[in-house]
Design an enzyme around this catalytic site. Sequence first.
Site, PDB file in Angstrom:
ATOM      1  N   ASP A 106      -0.051   5.115   0.939  1.00 57.58           N
ATOM      2  CA  ASP A 106      -0.227   6.092   2.022  1.00 57.58           C
ATOM      3  C   ASP A 106      -0.168   5.402   3.389  1.00 57.58           C
ATOM      4  OD1 ASP A 106      -0.849   8.320   0.226  1.00 57.58           O
ATOM      5  OD2 ASP A 106      -2.771   7.341  -0.114  1.00 57.58           O
ATOM      6  N   ASP A 126       0.874  -1.165   0.000  1.00 58.21           N
ATOM      7  CA  ASP A 126       0.000   0.000   0.000  1.00 58.21           C
ATOM      8  C   ASP A 126       0.923   1.230   0.000  1.00 58.21           C
ATOM      9  OD1 ASP A 126      -2.381   1.604   0.461  1.00 58.21           O
ATOM     10  OD2 ASP A 126      -1.612   1.832   2.503  1.00 58.21           O
TER      11      ASP A 126
HETATM   12  C1  BG6 Z   1      -5.675   5.777   0.138  1.00 60.00           C
HETATM   13  C2  BG6 Z   1      -5.830   6.558   1.425  1.00 60.00           C
HETATM   14  O1  BG6 Z   1      -4.359   5.323   0.016  1.00 60.00           O
HETATM   15  O2  BG6 Z   1      -6.017   6.588  -0.986  1.00 60.00           O
HETATM   16  C3  BG6 Z   1      -7.261   7.085   1.510  1.00 60.00           C
HETATM   17  O3  BG6 Z   1      -5.558   5.714   2.526  1.00 60.00           O
HETATM   18  C4  BG6 Z   1      -7.543   7.950   0.282  1.00 60.00           C
HETATM   19  O4  BG6 Z   1      -7.422   7.811   2.694  1.00 60.00           O
HETATM   20  C5  BG6 Z   1      -7.343   7.102  -0.976  1.00 60.00           C
HETATM   21  O5  BG6 Z   1      -8.886   8.432   0.321  1.00 60.00           O
HETATM   22  C6  BG6 Z   1      -7.596   7.864  -2.277  1.00 60.00           C
HETATM   23  O6  BG6 Z   1      -6.574   8.809  -2.455  1.00 60.00           O
HETATM   24  P1  BG6 Z   1      -6.577   9.968  -3.520  1.00 60.00           P
HETATM   25  O7  BG6 Z   1      -5.173  10.511  -3.472  1.00 60.00           O
HETATM   26  O8  BG6 Z   1      -6.918   9.369  -4.855  1.00 60.00           O
HETATM   27  O9  BG6 Z   1      -7.612  10.947  -3.097  1.00 60.00           O
HETATM   28 MG    MG Z   2      -2.652   3.163   3.600  1.00 58.82          MG
END
Ligand code: BG6
Ligand code: MG
Length: 216
Positions: free
Chosen positions: A11, A9
């Site tokens: 984030d 993963d």
């Molecule tokens: C995930 C995060 O990795 O990505 C979520 O943990 C987030 O919190 C999701 O909503 C979508 O991310 P993005 O950058 O496309 O808005």
């Molecule tokens: Mg994550």
Amino acid sequence: MDIKAVIFDLDGVLVTTDELHFAAWKALAEELGINGFTKADNARQRGVSRMASLEVVLEKTDRKFSNEEKTALAEKKNNMYVKSLSGLSRSDVLPGVFEFIEYIKSKGIKAAVGSASKNTPLILEKTELADKFDAVSCGLDTTRSKPDPEVFLIAANKLGVAPCDCAVVEDSDAGIEAAKAGGMYAIAVGAAAHNPKADISVKDLESLYKALSILA
Ligand code: BG6
Ligand code: MG
């Protein structure tokens, strides 16, 4: 067990961007008059898509929004979030990440990213992680959000590795569920550590790397 690939993963596993997501959602919540948007609320946003994350914010108000308004709110949050990524660099990569990736590669194990984020390519570029992976699967490839396993199955397919030979590293409960739903080995870190559905839990990739490297 014969792990042939690790799917990470993004984030909160590879990069500290989970904190920036929280700050941007909190700012949006405040603009909507919601003052009690907490880390506990944010924990439920981990791993899930941008629109699903927005619903976690909107649960905290009685106001009703049309689909068009929701799209505009999600875009507003994303603009704030992307702005906060401007200073992102290699130093925002979490401890042990570069070492762990090098370690698995030295063992002939492939590495991929499996993230809900549509900002994945931008973040990998800014943090100098882009050339470290054999495949990237992200919110730009998927139609279903974790806990659906789609993002990980796409990563396995891009790698040419069977799902049962893949391990997933995740900091979200939704991601641990997705890994198990996809028939993969689930390694929980950070916020997901101690999730009972995980196969193993570690504090972070640094502790996993240290444990593996002293045994190697
Ligand atoms: C995930 C995060 O990795 O990505 C979520 O943990 C987030 O919190 C999701 O909503 C979508 O991310 P993005 O950058 O496309 O808005
Ligand atoms: Mg994550």
